[in-house]
Scaffold this active site. Structure first.
Site, PDB file in Angstrom:
ATOM      1  N   VAL A  88      47.342  38.979  32.589  1.00 37.27           N
ATOM      2  CA  VAL A  88      48.127  37.738  32.591  1.00 37.27           C
ATOM      3  C   VAL A  88      49.493  37.968  31.956  1.00 37.27           C
ATOM      4  CG1 VAL A  88      48.261  35.371  31.713  1.00 37.27           C
ATOM      5  CG2 VAL A  88      46.100  36.248  32.609  1.00 37.27           C
ATOM      6  N   LEU A 109      46.140  32.437  38.520  1.00 41.32           N
ATOM      7  CA  LEU A 109      46.485  33.633  39.278  1.00 41.32           C
ATOM      8  C   LEU A 109      45.236  34.281  39.862  1.00 41.32           C
ATOM      9  CD1 LEU A 109      48.999  35.248  36.754  1.00 41.32           C
ATOM     10  CD2 LEU A 109      49.481  33.616  38.597  1.00 41.32           C
ATOM     11  N   GLY A 114      32.386  38.279  40.478  1.00 39.53           N
ATOM     12  CA  GLY A 114      32.553  39.042  39.242  1.00 39.53           C
ATOM     13  C   GLY A 114      33.942  38.814  38.700  1.00 39.53           C
ATOM     14  N   CYS A 135      37.363  36.303  35.138  1.00 38.44           N
ATOM     15  CA  CYS A 135      37.552  34.850  35.033  1.00 38.44           C
ATOM     16  C   CYS A 135      36.280  34.046  35.289  1.00 38.44           C
ATOM     17  CB  CYS A 135      38.652  34.405  35.989  1.00 38.44           C
ATOM     18  SG  CYS A 135      40.280  35.035  35.547  1.00 38.44           S
ATOM     19  N   LYS A 179      36.652  42.742  43.484  1.00 38.32           N
ATOM     20  CA  LYS A 179      37.188  42.173  44.720  1.00 38.32           C
ATOM     21  C   LYS A 179      38.253  43.134  45.227  1.00 38.32           C
ATOM     22  CE  LYS A 179      40.347  38.906  44.446  1.00 38.32           C
ATOM     23  NZ  LYS A 179      41.055  37.641  44.176  1.00 38.32           N
ATOM     24  N   ARG A 222      35.564  44.570  35.901  1.00 38.60           N
ATOM     25  CA  ARG A 222      34.789  43.729  34.989  1.00 38.60           C
ATOM     26  C   ARG A 222      33.791  42.862  35.760  1.00 38.60           C
ATOM     27  NH1 ARG A 222      39.866  41.502  31.564  1.00 38.60           N
ATOM     28  NH2 ARG A 222      40.792  41.726  33.639  1.00 38.60           N
TER      29      ARG A 222
END
Length: 442
Positions: A11, A157, A264, A267, A328, A335
C-alpha cells in the site's frame, strides 16, 4: 503538496508513487535500511503491473524519495500517511502495534503551530482513528490540540490492478469531521476524480467499517459461488451456466462469481477475520462471515479428494506439477495462497511437487526452500509428472500448448482449480480433467 508515507509495503509504495505522479513531493519512510537503500537506487521491491515505470520516473525527477528517518520525513510534510501492517493476532483481531507505535512518535515530532493531517491508509478496525489521536496527544501533550487532525482514508486497491485503481478510483472514502482536513484531502484527490467519481466524506468509524464491509461482502460472494459449485457437482449442473445466469442480473453483477479453490492474499482472509472479531467485541455473532471463513478454508483443498481418488488413495511416490503459486494472477503475493495449502496436503500424502509461477517463484523459494522443486517454465514442471494441478489463473496458462502438456506428463491428467479450459476441448484432446463445479471429463 508535501507528503510523508510511513511504510513501504504494498500500500505504501503504490500510494507514495501515485501521489508523486501528480506532482506532490513524497518521502516514504521504512525502518528496513536495506529496503530503503534498494528503493533509493531504483530497485522496486514488489511486483505490480505499471508501477515500476511510475516509480522510476518520479524517483528520477526527485518527487519520490526514501528514508529511514521519521523525523526528516515528517518535518515539512502537511500530510502524514500511515501505510503500516496490521497483521492478525492470535485471536483474529488486527494488530495495531505498528500504527500506534508510530502515532506515539508523531506526538513527539508534531509542532503546535505546524498543522498536519495524519491519514490512516491501513485497513484498521472501527475506533482506530480515535486511538491514533489519543496516542499522539498522550506523547505530545495538550499543546497539540488543534495542531493536527486524524483522517480515515481506506484504500481499495486490487493487487495486479493497483495503479489503475489508484489513478482512476471508483470512489474515494474519507472519514473526518474536520473542515480543515477535508479541504486538504479534497485538494489532494482532485487530480484523481476529474471525471466525477465521488469523494465520499463521512465520520471516521463509518469510513473504517466501509473497508471491512466491502472486502467481507466480496469474500462472501466468492464463498457463496464455491458452495453453488459444490451443489453443481452433486446435481450434475454446470456452474459456468449458473454463473452466467445469475451474473446477468444487474442487481448481482458479473464480478466475483467465478468459483475456484478459495480466496487468499493479504486482504480478504485478514479483513473478514478482523470484522468477525470486532463484531464479537460488541457482543454480535457475525454468523454469515463465520460461514464464509469455514467454506473458504475447506475450498482450498477441494480438489484433494478427487486427486486422491484418481490415484486410488496412494499418492506416495507420485509427482505432481503445479501451475501458479501467487494467490491471484498479476502479483507475486503468496500470502494465504491456496496453492500452498495444496502443496502441504500433497507433501503430507507422500507426493513430490514441482511448481512454476511467472512472478512468485522468489517469494515461494524463500518460504518453502527445497521442500519442492521449481520449473524454469510452465512446461518444465510437467516432465515425468503424474498429473498437473492449476492453482492460479495466470493468462499464460489459459491457452497452453496441449501437445506439450501431453508429451511431458506421464498421464494426460489435469486438476484445474480455476476452470481455465473448455470441457468440450478437454474431451476432444483426451484428457482426464477435473475442475470446480463442472462435470469430470473422463
Amino acid at each position: 503538496m508535501k507528503i510523508a508515507v510511513i511504510g513501504t509495503g504494498y500500500v505504501g509504495l503504490v500510494t507514495g508513487t501515485c501521489f508523486a505522479e501528480t506532482g506532490n513531493e513524497v518521502i516514504c519512510v521504512d525502518i528496513d535500511k536495506s529496503k530503503v537503500e534498494r528503493l533509493s537506487k531504483g530497485e522496486i521491491t514488489i511486483y505490480e503491473p505499471g508501477l515500476e515505470k511510475l516509480f522510476l520516473r518520479n524517483l528520477k525527477e526527485e518527487r519520490l524519495r526514501f528514508t529511514t528517518s521519521l523525523t526528516d520525513a515528517v518535518k515539512d510534510a502537511l500530510l502524514i500517511l500511515l501505510a503500516l501492517p496490521t497483521p492478525p493476532g492470535e485471536d483474529g483481531s488486527a494488530d495495531l502495534s505498528y500504527i500506534l507505535g508510530v502515532a506515539g512518535e508523531l506526538g513527539r515530532l508534531i509542532k503546535p503551530n505546524d498543522y498536519k493531517v495524519v491519514v490512516d491508509k491501513s485497513t484498521v478496525p472501527v475506533g482506530t482513528a480515535k486511538k491514533v489521536k489519543e496516542k499522539i496527544l498522550e506523547t505530545g501533550g495538550a499543546k497539540l490540540e488543534g495542531a493536527f487532525d486524524v483522517v480515515s482514508n481506506p484504500e481499495f486497491l486490487r493487487e495486479g490492478l493497483a495503479v489503475e485503481d489508484f489513478m482512476k478510483p471508483d470512489r474515494v472514502v474519507i472519514g473526518t469531521d474536520s473542515a480543515r482536513a477535508r479541504k486538504v484531502i479534497d485538494d489532494l484527490y482532485a487530480p484523481f476524480v476529474r471525471q466525477g467519481n465521488p469523494v465520499i466524506f463521512m465520520d471516521e468509524p463509518s469510513a473504517e467499517l466501509t473497508k471491512y464491509a466491502a472486502n467481507s461482502f466480496l469474500a462472501t460472494k466468492i464463498s457463496f459461488m464455491n458452495e453453488i459449485a459444490i451443489l453443481c457437482e452433486r446435481f450434475g449442473a454446470d456452474v459456468d451456466m449458473v454463473r452466467r445466469g445469475i451474473g446477468s442480473d444487474n442487481r448481482i453483477g458479473k464480478r466475483f462469481l467465478f468459483p475456484g479453490i478459495g480466496y487468499g492474499g493479504s486482504c480478504f482472509p485478514k479483513d473478514v477475520q478482523a470484522l468477525v472479531k470486532s463484531a464479537n467485541e460488541v457482543d454480535y455473532d457475525f454468523q454469515i462471515l463465520n460461514a464464509v471463513m469455514k467454506v473458504n478454508e475447506a475450498q482450498k483443498l477441494h480438489l484433494m479428494p478427487a486427486i486422491s481418488k484418481y490415484f486410488n488413495h496412494q499418492l506416495k511416490g507420485m509427482r505432481i506439477a503445479i501451475w501458479g503459486l501467487a494467490f491471484k494472477p498479476n502479483t507475486d503475493d503468496i500470502r494465504e495462497a491456496p496453492a500452498f495449502y495444496m502443496i502441504d496436503a500433497l507433501l503430507k500424502a507422500g507426493a513430490s511437487v514441482c511448481a512454476f509461477d511467472p512472478e512468485a517463484m522468489h517469494n515461494t523459494k524463500a518460504v518453502l526452500k527445497d521442500k519442492i522443486e521449481y520449473g524454469e517454465n510452465q512446461y518444465a514442471t510437467l516432465k515425468d509428472a503424474d498429473a498437473l494441478v492449476i492453482a492460479t489463473e495466470w493468462n499464460e496458462f489459459r491457452t497452453p500448448d496441449f501437445n506439450k502438456i501431453a508429451s511431458n506428463l506421464k498421464n494426460k491428467v489435469i486438476f484445474d482449480g480455476r476452470n481455465l479450459f473448455d470441457l468440450t476441448d478437454m474431451k476432444e484432446l483426451g484428457f482426464y480433467y477435473v475442475s470446480v463445479g463442472r462435470e469430470t471429463v473422463n
